[in-house]
Design a protein around this motif. Structure first.
Motif, PDB file in Angstrom:
ATOM      1  N   UNK A   1       0.942  -1.238  -0.093  1.00 55.65           N
ATOM      2  CA  UNK A   1      -0.206  -0.304   0.100  1.00 55.65           C
ATOM      3  C   UNK A   1       0.966   0.972  -0.303  1.00 55.65           C
ATOM      4  N   UNK A   2       1.830   1.068   0.751  1.00 56.93           N
ATOM      5  CA  UNK A   2       2.696   2.432   0.721  1.00 56.93           C
ATOM      6  C   UNK A   2       3.525   2.362  -0.814  1.00 56.93           C
ATOM      7  N   UNK A   3       4.006   1.747  -1.456  1.00 51.01           N
ATOM      8  CA  UNK A   3       4.036   1.815  -2.670  1.00 51.01           C
ATOM      9  C   UNK A   3       3.268   2.602  -3.513  1.00 51.01           C
ATOM     10  N   UNK A   4       2.177   1.828  -3.575  1.00 49.61           N
ATOM     11  CA  UNK A   4       0.805   2.735  -4.050  1.00 49.61           C
ATOM     12  C   UNK A   4       0.574   4.036  -3.228  1.00 49.61           C
ATOM     13  N   UNK A   5       0.546   4.216  -2.482  1.00 53.85           N
ATOM     14  CA  UNK A   5       0.308   5.362  -2.394  1.00 53.85           C
ATOM     15  C   UNK A   5       1.512   6.643  -2.196  1.00 53.85           C
ATOM     16  N   UNK A   6       2.822   6.640  -2.400  1.00 50.66           N
ATOM     17  CA  UNK A   6       4.120   7.259  -3.244  1.00 50.66           C
ATOM     18  C   UNK A   6       3.555   6.808  -4.297  1.00 50.66           C
ATOM     19  N   UNK A   7       3.009   6.011  -5.545  1.00 46.85           N
ATOM     20  CA  UNK A   7       2.682   6.613  -7.178  1.00 46.85           C
ATOM     21  C   UNK A   7       1.954   6.980  -7.277  1.00 46.85           C
ATOM     22  N   UNK A   8       0.739   7.245  -6.425  1.00 47.20           N
ATOM     23  CA  UNK A   8      -1.043   7.844  -6.628  1.00 47.20           C
ATOM     24  C   UNK A   8      -1.222   9.550  -5.725  1.00 47.20           C
ATOM     25  N   UNK A   9      -0.834   8.990  -4.965  1.00 46.61           N
ATOM     26  CA  UNK A   9       0.145  10.215  -3.180  1.00 46.61           C
ATOM     27  C   UNK A   9      -1.886  10.698  -3.634  1.00 46.61           C
ATOM     28  N   UNK A  10      -2.860  10.007  -3.103  1.00 46.95           N
ATOM     29  CA  UNK A  10      -4.119  10.558  -3.155  1.00 46.95           C
ATOM     30  C   UNK A  10      -4.853   9.653  -2.370  1.00 46.95           C
ATOM     31  N   UNK A  11      -4.360   8.905  -1.333  1.00 48.25           N
ATOM     32  CA  UNK A  11      -5.487   8.187  -0.400  1.00 48.25           C
ATOM     33  C   UNK A  11      -5.055   7.935   0.867  1.00 48.25           C
ATOM     34  N   UNK A  12      -6.092   7.425   1.532  1.00 54.32           N
ATOM     35  CA  UNK A  12      -5.241   7.601   3.005  1.00 54.32           C
ATOM     36  C   UNK A  12      -5.704   6.330   3.046  1.00 54.32           C
ATOM     37  N   UNK A  13      -4.714   5.265   4.737  1.00 54.74           N
ATOM     38  CA  UNK A  13      -5.663   3.993   4.928  1.00 54.74           C
ATOM     39  C   UNK A  13      -5.946   4.092   6.110  1.00 54.74           C
ATOM     40  N   UNK A  14      -6.817   3.415   6.805  1.00 55.00           N
ATOM     41  CA  UNK A  14      -6.855   3.220   8.081  1.00 55.00           C
ATOM     42  C   UNK A  14      -7.744   1.246   8.473  1.00 55.00           C
ATOM     43  N   UNK A  15      -6.721   1.156   8.961  1.00 54.06           N
ATOM     44  CA  UNK A  15      -6.865  -0.484   9.371  1.00 54.06           C
ATOM     45  C   UNK A  15      -7.401  -1.132  10.819  1.00 54.06           C
ATOM     46  N   UNK A  16      -8.223  -1.430  11.344  1.00 52.17           N
ATOM     47  CA  UNK A  16      -9.030  -1.579  12.315  1.00 52.17           C
ATOM     48  C   UNK A  16      -9.149  -3.817  12.304  1.00 52.17           C
ATOM     49  N   UNK A  17      -8.659  -3.993  13.643  1.00 50.91           N
ATOM     50  CA  UNK A  17      -8.784  -5.128  13.790  1.00 50.91           C
ATOM     51  C   UNK A  17      -9.369  -5.387  15.034  1.00 50.91           C
ATOM     52  N   UNK A  18     -10.109  -6.067  15.039  1.00 43.36           N
ATOM     53  CA  UNK A  18     -10.865  -6.967  15.734  1.00 43.36           C
ATOM     54  C   UNK A  18      -9.935  -7.129  17.567  1.00 43.36           C
ATOM     55  N   UNK A  19      -9.664  -7.314  18.539  1.00 41.78           N
ATOM     56  CA  UNK A  19      -9.395  -7.967  19.589  1.00 41.78           C
ATOM     57  C   UNK A  19      -9.619  -9.682  19.418  1.00 41.78           C
ATOM     58  N   UNK A  20      -8.424 -10.430  19.275  1.00 43.89           N
ATOM     59  CA  UNK A  20      -9.067 -11.822  19.474  1.00 43.89           C
ATOM     60  C   UNK A  20      -8.814 -12.147  17.763  1.00 43.89           C
ATOM     61  N   UNK A  21      -8.600 -10.717  16.457  1.00 41.85           N
ATOM     62  CA  UNK A  21      -8.434 -11.980  15.400  1.00 41.85           C
ATOM     63  C   UNK A  21      -7.082 -11.531  14.342  1.00 41.85           C
ATOM     64  N   UNK A  22      -6.702 -10.705  15.290  1.00 40.37           N
ATOM     65  CA  UNK A  22      -4.770 -11.063  14.490  1.00 40.37           C
ATOM     66  C   UNK A  22      -4.649 -12.024  14.744  1.00 40.37           C
ATOM     67  N   UNK A  23      -5.035 -13.452  15.859  1.00 41.36           N
ATOM     68  CA  UNK A  23      -3.072 -14.137  15.692  1.00 41.36           C
ATOM     69  C   UNK A  23      -3.601 -15.557  14.856  1.00 41.36           C
ATOM     70  N   UNK A  24      -5.069 -15.075  14.256  1.00 33.27           N
ATOM     71  CA  UNK A  24      -5.426 -16.163  13.521  1.00 33.27           C
ATOM     72  C   UNK A  24      -4.562 -16.123  12.293  1.00 33.27           C
ATOM     73  N   UNK A  25      -4.290 -17.041  11.785  1.00 37.65           N
ATOM     74  CA  UNK A  25      -3.650 -17.842  10.121  1.00 37.65           C
ATOM     75  C   UNK A  25      -4.515 -17.271   9.650  1.00 37.65           C
ATOM     76  N   UNK A  26      -4.279 -17.121   7.814  1.00 35.57           N
ATOM     77  CA  UNK A  26      -4.699 -16.432   6.770  1.00 35.57           C
ATOM     78  C   UNK A  26      -3.542 -17.003   5.854  1.00 35.57           C
ATOM     79  N   UNK A  27      -4.553 -17.630   4.740  1.00 41.37           N
ATOM     80  CA  UNK A  27      -3.665 -18.355   3.988  1.00 41.37           C
ATOM     81  C   UNK A  27      -3.136 -16.767   2.918  1.00 41.37           C
ATOM     82  N   UNK A  28      -1.677 -16.845   2.185  1.00 43.33           N
ATOM     83  CA  UNK A  28      -0.742 -15.384   2.311  1.00 43.33           C
ATOM     84  C   UNK A  28      -1.828 -15.003   0.640  1.00 43.33           C
ATOM     85  N   UNK A  29      -1.278 -13.419   0.917  1.00 46.23           N
ATOM     86  CA  UNK A  29      -2.359 -12.978  -0.945  1.00 46.23           C
ATOM     87  C   UNK A  29      -3.153 -12.834  -0.791  1.00 46.23           C
TER      88      UNK A  29
END
Length: 583
Positions: free
Chosen positions: A429-457
């Motif tokens: 996302x940081x690479x894309x922000x530097x390329x387009x330079x006009x959007x912000x990012x907000x991350x909201x992870x519910x407590x207890x969900x951070x450690x759940x494994x998921x497929x990469x990519x």
């Protein structure tokens, strides 16, 4: 009928045919049984009715006898004159006469064994004489209901039965065990103070007269007078077999008699005949089924074995073989099927091995084209040159891109936790922000969900679509939201942007394309990466392949407002594998 038979198996057809042959036999047997039982019921009812009417005739005869005897005594001047026009029959000057009356009443009770006791009661004083008690005093006798009933009868015989219920007229002299025949004394003469003559007949005497009707211990005979129960010969049987009793009631005047008997006793003979009929039908049906089964063993069973074998092989069980010991035509066909299935299995295995070797070759070629170490070293060299030339933006983009590829290609892992996945995604996302330079990012992870494994990519293609097709083309600064939450056994990951959104027609097209991918049909058509929706199809197909049918991708979008993509991932399987990997 023909279509129904066509859809039945051969075994059912044979069984159905044999049962059809049995229908006339069953019908005749049932008719004969029903007809004979009807005749027996009529005969039993006629005999029972005759016996009940005979017993009622006895009751009426007793009542007629009591009527004659009470009339004879009540009109006897030797007795009537003693109680006429006196104030108290128990006065000393009347004691001799009262004793004489008692002797006459005692003689009558001795002659007529049905009479248990006899009274004469003086209405004015309430005093009188009894065969058992001698002189007796009966205060307020005129207020009792039975006395008033006798006065109203004007000389007619009144049959009275005491009751122990409250207000039922129970008194000191009239007993529940007796039934009383009462008449006015000197009924032919109108007297302002009537006197009464009472004969008490024990109910046991009446019971002995109807006892002959009770031929079994489970039978109950009930006698009624004016709809009031007088006696029952066996009330316990009535309570025990109340739900399955045969009952018949006959009436004659004010008298009625009812016979109750368990049906299994009355219809014992007919039930034996019925049981014999049912056994014959059952044996016939069993014989038909047994015959059909023999034919099934010899003919239909091998056909069913062949049919099942075709189903197994058709479902992919190529190792299936029919086990049999037959040496007839069916055995020859089964051996041919086994040879065919074995040949088919070998051909498929050879083709599968060829495809597998081809896939491994292609994968090895792809791996050889991507050398992670060469990629990392090249990006590090570009980063060093950018820093040396004071190109801050280029150096930061190269650094984030290097971190992104390092996580994507390194460690040999196929899953990361939600927190690691989002952290890895932020490099991109940081690479894309530097390329387009006009959007912000907000991350909201519910407590207890951070450690759940998921497929990469999984998230990278979705974020890429959000940036390139949504936010990048907006004339205003956009927002990108990444959220996670857990509900029951499912993990929800949302990627939402405030970009251009999609028209309703295109949204429907995307949803229809994704709906075609299931856990059993998860492969993305072999098209070029430039084909439409390839990234979303790739994400959903990987999820269906790895997580099963519960995994899903939902897309919501409104033109001009943005798009939201929700990944639904089952947790339990991932948690088990994650814990196993940690151990």
């Amino acid at each position: 009928m023909r279509s129904m038979l066509g859809s039945m198996s051969l075994q059912l057809k044979l069984t159905f045919t044999f049962l059809l042959i049995l229908i006339p036999l069953v019908g005749v047997s049932m008719f004969a049984n029903h007809y004979s039982q009807g005749i027996m019921n009529v005969q039993i009812s006629d005999r029972t009715k005759g016996a009940l009417l005979t017993s009622l005739a006895y009751m009426e005869q007793i009542a007629s006898n009591m009527d004659q005897q009470t009339l004879l005594i009540s009109s006897n001047p030797n007795i009537v004159n003693i109680f006429r026009d006196i104030e108290d029959p128990l006065a000393p000057n009347h004691l001799y006469d009262i004793h004489t009356v008692q002797q006459q009443l005692s003689s009558l009770t001795n002659i007529n064994g049905a009479i248990q006791e006899a009274y004469i009661v003086h209405g004015a004083s309430g005093n009188g004489v009894s065969t058992e008690l001698g002189a007796m005093r009966w205060p307020k006798v005129k207020e009792e209901a039975w006395f008033q009933q006798v006065v109203k009868s004007i000389g007619a015989l009144v049959i009275y039965m005491p009751t122990s219920s409250p207000g039922g007229g129970q008194n000191l002299y009239l007993k529940d065990a007796n039934i009383y025949y009462i008449r006015l004394l000197d009924a032919l003469r109108d007297s302002p103070e009537p006197n009464v003559l009472i004969f008490g007949v024990n109910k046991l005497a009446l019971q002995n007269m109807i006892q002959h009707l009770q031929t079994t211990e489970r039978m109950n005979i009930s006698l009624f007078y004016n709809h009031h129960l007088i006696l029952e010969t066996n009330p316990a049987a009535k309570m025990t077999y109340a739900s399955d009793m045969f009952s018949m009631k006959e009436s004659s005047g004010a008298w009625a008699i009812q016979l109750e008997q368990p049906k299994d006793e009355i219809f014992k003979q007919s039930e034996r005949l019925q049981l014999f009929t049912y056994l014959t039908i059952l044996l016939s049906v069993l014989l038909a089924v047994w015959t059909a089964w023999l034919m099934y063993i010899q003919i239909i069973k091998p056909l069913r074995q062949l049919s099942s074998a075709f189903k197994y092989v058709g479902s992919g069980e190529l190792n299936y073989q029919i086990r049999h010991g037959r040496r007839d035509e069916f055995g020859f066909v089964m051996n041919g099927f086994n040879h065919m299935a074995e040949s088919q299995r070998r051909m498929i295995e050879e083709d599968y091995e060829k495809e597998l070797r081809l896939a491994k070759s292609e994968f090895s070629l792809l791996q050889s084209q991507i050398n992670p170490h060469f990629l990392y070293n090249t990006l590090d060299s570009i980063y060093s040159v950018a820093v040396k030339c004071n190109m801050k933006e280029i150096s930061e983009m190269v650094l984030n891109l290097a971190k992104f590829f390092r996580v994507s290609l390194g460690k040999g892992k196929i899953t990361f936790t939600v927190e690691e996945t989002v952290q890895h995604l932020l490099y991109y996302i940081r690479v894309q922000q530097m390329r387009t330079a006009h959007f912000t990012v907000e991350v909201d992870l519910e407590k207890g969900s951070e450690s759940i494994p998921v497929l990469k990519l999984l998230l990278q293609p979705i974020v890429e679509n959000a940036v390139i097709h949504g936010i990048e083309k907006c004339p205003f600064e956009g927002e990108l939201h990444i959220r996670s939450k857990v509900h029951q056994h499912l993990l929800y990951i949302e990627v939402e942007d405030t970009g251009l959104g999609m028209p309703a027609a295109r949204l429907k097209q995307v949803q229809e394309e994704l709906s075609l991918l299931t856990s059993k049909l998860y492969r993305v058509p072999q098209e070029s990466p430039a084909s439409q929706f390839f990234g979303m199809k790739n994400v959903k197909s990987r999820m269906k392949l790895y997580y099963g049918e519960e995994a899903d991708v939902l897309i919501e979008s409104e033109e001009g407002l943005g798009t939201k993509v929700t990944l639904i991932i089952p947790i339990h399987r991932e948690e088990e594998e994650y814990e196993a990997a940690r151990r």
